[in-house]
Structures are given as C-alpha cells and as structure tokens.
Write a protein that holds these residues in place. Sequence first.
Motif, mmCIF file in Angstrom:
data_model
loop_
_atom_site.group_PDB
_atom_site.id
_atom_site.type_symbol
_atom_site.label_atom_id
_atom_site.label_comp_id
_atom_site.label_asym_id
_atom_site.label_seq_id
_atom_site.Cartn_x
_atom_site.Cartn_y
_atom_site.Cartn_z
ATOM 1 N N THR A 142 0.746 -1.005 0.368
ATOM 2 C CA THR A 142 0.174 0.238 -0.170
ATOM 3 C C THR A 142 0.561 1.184 0.212
ATOM 4 O O THR A 142 0.976 2.021 -0.492
ATOM 5 C CB THR A 142 -0.748 -0.053 1.018
ATOM 6 O OG1 THR A 142 -1.569 -1.147 0.949
ATOM 7 C CG2 THR A 142 -1.777 1.521 1.106
ATOM 8 N N VAL A 143 1.725 1.485 1.182
ATOM 9 C CA VAL A 143 2.591 2.459 0.900
ATOM 10 C C VAL A 143 3.760 2.987 -0.365
ATOM 11 O O VAL A 143 3.278 4.014 -0.771
ATOM 12 C CB VAL A 143 3.813 2.238 2.327
ATOM 13 C CG1 VAL A 143 4.886 3.157 1.797
ATOM 14 C CG2 VAL A 143 3.115 2.295 3.411
ATOM 15 N N GLU B 40 1.962 6.372 -6.824
ATOM 16 C CA GLU B 40 0.765 7.059 -7.803
ATOM 17 C C GLU B 40 1.032 8.499 -7.828
ATOM 18 O O GLU B 40 0.487 9.129 -8.155
ATOM 19 C CB GLU B 40 -0.519 6.214 -6.967
ATOM 20 C CG GLU B 40 -0.738 5.536 -7.803
ATOM 21 C CD GLU B 40 -2.086 4.417 -6.300
ATOM 22 O OE1 GLU B 40 -2.716 5.671 -5.787
ATOM 23 O OE2 GLU B 40 -2.188 2.794 -6.849
ATOM 24 N N PHE C 53 1.048 3.985 -2.667
ATOM 25 C CA PHE C 53 0.824 5.674 -2.511
ATOM 26 C C PHE C 53 2.332 6.399 -3.397
ATOM 27 O O PHE C 53 2.294 7.229 -3.638
ATOM 28 C CB PHE C 53 1.136 5.803 -1.106
ATOM 29 C CG PHE C 53 -0.505 5.543 -0.569
ATOM 30 C CD1 PHE C 53 -1.590 5.108 -1.577
ATOM 31 C CD2 PHE C 53 -0.627 5.872 0.649
ATOM 32 C CE1 PHE C 53 -2.535 5.017 -0.923
ATOM 33 C CE2 PHE C 53 -1.520 4.924 1.012
ATOM 34 C CZ PHE C 53 -2.700 4.589 0.540
ATOM 35 N N ASP D 224 3.155 12.292 -1.796
ATOM 36 C CA ASP D 224 1.274 12.248 -1.620
ATOM 37 C C ASP D 224 1.156 12.404 -0.136
ATOM 38 O O ASP D 224 1.930 11.644 0.691
ATOM 39 C CB ASP D 224 1.283 10.484 -1.892
ATOM 40 C CG ASP D 224 -0.140 9.899 -1.688
ATOM 41 O OD1 ASP D 224 -0.917 10.332 -1.567
ATOM 42 O OD2 ASP D 224 0.063 9.443 -3.417
ATOM 43 N N LEU D 225 0.174 13.337 -0.504
ATOM 44 C CA LEU D 225 -0.319 13.178 1.585
ATOM 45 C C LEU D 225 -1.047 11.983 2.265
ATOM 46 O O LEU D 225 -1.141 12.028 3.251
ATOM 47 C CB LEU D 225 -1.385 14.298 1.497
ATOM 48 C CG LEU D 225 -1.168 15.462 0.583
ATOM 49 C CD1 LEU D 225 -2.245 16.354 0.422
ATOM 50 C CD2 LEU D 225 -0.376 16.274 1.673
ATOM 51 N N ARG D 226 -1.108 10.747 1.284
ATOM 52 C CA ARG D 226 -1.911 9.359 2.343
ATOM 53 C C ARG D 226 -0.941 8.674 3.109
ATOM 54 O O ARG D 226 -0.857 8.330 3.850
ATOM 55 C CB ARG D 226 -2.250 8.381 1.041
ATOM 56 C CG ARG D 226 -3.773 8.946 0.597
ATOM 57 C CD ARG D 226 -3.677 8.076 -0.533
ATOM 58 N NE ARG D 226 -2.928 7.908 -1.795
ATOM 59 C CZ ARG D 226 -2.769 7.571 -2.859
ATOM 60 N NH1 ARG D 226 -3.832 6.665 -3.076
ATOM 61 N NH2 ARG D 226 -1.806 7.614 -4.084
ATOM 62 N N LEU D 227 0.282 8.773 2.478
ATOM 63 C CA LEU D 227 2.006 8.903 3.000
ATOM 64 C C LEU D 227 1.977 9.873 4.334
ATOM 65 O O LEU D 227 2.580 8.623 5.224
ATOM 66 C CB LEU D 227 2.965 8.946 2.271
ATOM 67 C CG LEU D 227 3.557 8.591 1.358
ATOM 68 C CD1 LEU D 227 4.125 9.142 0.278
ATOM 69 C CD2 LEU D 227 3.219 7.026 1.375
ATOM 70 N N ASP D 228 1.046 10.636 5.115
ATOM 71 C CA ASP D 228 0.790 10.790 5.787
ATOM 72 C C ASP D 228 0.519 9.880 6.945
ATOM 73 O O ASP D 228 0.483 9.718 7.971
ATOM 74 C CB ASP D 228 0.728 12.256 5.839
ATOM 75 C CG ASP D 228 0.829 14.074 5.065
ATOM 76 O OD1 ASP D 228 1.980 13.649 5.525
ATOM 77 O OD2 ASP D 228 0.687 14.354 5.587
ATOM 78 N N GLN D 229 -0.565 9.330 6.852
ATOM 79 C CA GLN D 229 -0.930 8.643 7.348
ATOM 80 C C GLN D 229 0.233 7.155 8.129
ATOM 81 O O GLN D 229 -0.589 5.937 9.134
ATOM 82 C CB GLN D 229 -2.468 7.777 6.910
ATOM 83 C CG GLN D 229 -3.329 8.591 5.904
ATOM 84 C CD GLN D 229 -4.342 8.211 4.929
ATOM 85 O OE1 GLN D 229 -4.188 6.956 4.906
ATOM 86 N NE2 GLN D 229 -4.073 8.567 4.073
ATOM 87 N N CYS D 230 0.681 6.697 7.068
ATOM 88 C CA CYS D 230 1.400 6.354 7.332
ATOM 89 C C CYS D 230 2.740 5.911 8.234
ATOM 90 O O CYS D 230 3.155 5.199 9.348
ATOM 91 C CB CYS D 230 2.067 5.254 5.600
ATOM 92 S SG CYS D 230 1.062 5.732 4.760
#
Length: 286
Positions: free
Chosen positions: A212-213, A219, A216, A224-230
């Motif tokens: 998943t990481v 893509e 991100f 990628d701001l979604r990485l802030d969740q990780c």
Amino acid sequence: MKQFPIGVIADSFRLPFKESILKSAEIGAQGVQLYAVEGELDPANMTAEKRVEARKLIEGNGLQITALCGDLGGHGFQIAAQNPAKIEKSKRIVDLALDMGTNIITTHISVIPEDITCDRYKVMQEACNELAAYANKYNCFFAIETGPEPSERLKTFLDSLDSKGVAVNMDPANLVMVIGEDPVQAVYNLKDYIVHTHAKDGIQIAPIGADTVYDFFAEGGIGDLRLDQCFKEVPLGQGHVDFAKYLKALEDIGYNGFLTIEREAGPTPEDDIRLAMNFLKEVMSK
C-alpha cells in the motif's frame, strides 16, 4: 566508534545543482549523492563536456560522489512491459556514474513478493539479473534501498541473482517507518551486500502494509498526502532509529562507506541537515 565519512543528498537542499554542491561543501560534508534520473543530471542531458564540468565542480569543492540516485519511480521493476525501457535508462545511469567517479547507483525495485514462485518475483528477478550483469561488468553496484520488505526476504532475493552487481543501500528509517523492522538486525542480515547507507530517521504511525505504501509512492510520489497516514520522517535523533547501535552494527560488519544524510520532508532542510551532521559526529565521538 569508527569515524564514518558523512555525505548528503545534494537534492535535499532543494537548490539548483551548482548551489547544492556549494552548500554541501559549506556545511562540511565530505561527499554528495546526486539524483540522476531527470532534470540537470539526466544522463540524456549530460554531454561529455557537462560531465567533466560537473565532476570538476564537485571535486574542486573537496567533495566526492557517494552514489548516484537512479530511482526511476513508478512500480519499480515489477511490470514486465515497462522493464526494457527502465533497464536501458538504468544502464545509462551506470555510464554516467563511471564518468562522475562513483560505482554506486541507488534505486528502488518495488516490493519483493514473499512468494518466490509468483510471476512478479520472476519478473523482478529477471530485470535485476540484467542490471546486475551490466553493473558487474564495470565493477558497479545497483544498490536496492531497504524498506519495502523484511531484510531477510531481500537477502534471499539477492542470493538468488547471478552476480553481485545488485547490492544494498541501507536506509534505517525506511525499515522503521514502513515495516517496523529493527535496522540494527537488518545490518547483520544484509552484511554481505551493503555498499551505501542513508542517514535518515522516522517513526511509524500505522502499519498499513508495504504494498500500500509503495503504491502511494508510485501514484503520487514522495509528496503523496496519503503517506502521512503511514509514517513521518523526522530529523536525526528524533525518531525510532537507534543510531548508536546502528552505527556500531555497521562497524561490526566492516562497512567503510558513507553515511549519506537524506532529508525529504520538513520546511527547513538546511537546518535539519546541519543538525544531522552534528548529531552523527556526536554519536561517533562516543
């Protein structure tokens, strides 16, 4: 403790090439790693004259090149149809590295699957065998950056290749941030393959899975701001990498290369890089 030479990824300053070299020398770095995929140092843009000029600038400022970054992004080498073009580009980065005075090219190849019989594993293996053969021909190394998979799985993959032309770029923060692995143990697991290291620190926020990481990353890139969740990359000494034990492990295995500071996040990279230089010197003084 052993006094490892300290380098910096010049692009971490977020400055044009010449200014980044001057800044690296100003802060007291002994070496620089350079991004050589696109922009000023794309092999296609580097004429013979520009290669001579760039090397003269670097060496004239008392620096040496620790490695080139040849990370082509996307999904690494897991998609067979994309690999011929990526392999060809990677070979040109090897040629540039030799002209610039280094034999190490760091890269990501994507997440190595656990199942060694699956098609993706075989596709990545074939690509890396071709890269390894070309690099080995010129006494060079494609150094796979740690983080996408456990170090034991990476070692198994490397052991399966036909030559030592593919090796390891040890990034302790990636192991901590992405898969929660102890980078100290990873050093011992990968001791036969480590040719370059990054000095980076971080914390894991949520273990959501390496695939998943890296999807991100593929893509949206590093921003990628979604990485802030990780995970969160932080200045050296403020994360979960135990640098005293990590550097001792590198000393134990006989590593003699650079500790290359990488700072991909934060609003004040120069301040963080200076802090990292001082932090590493303090740890090595004990």
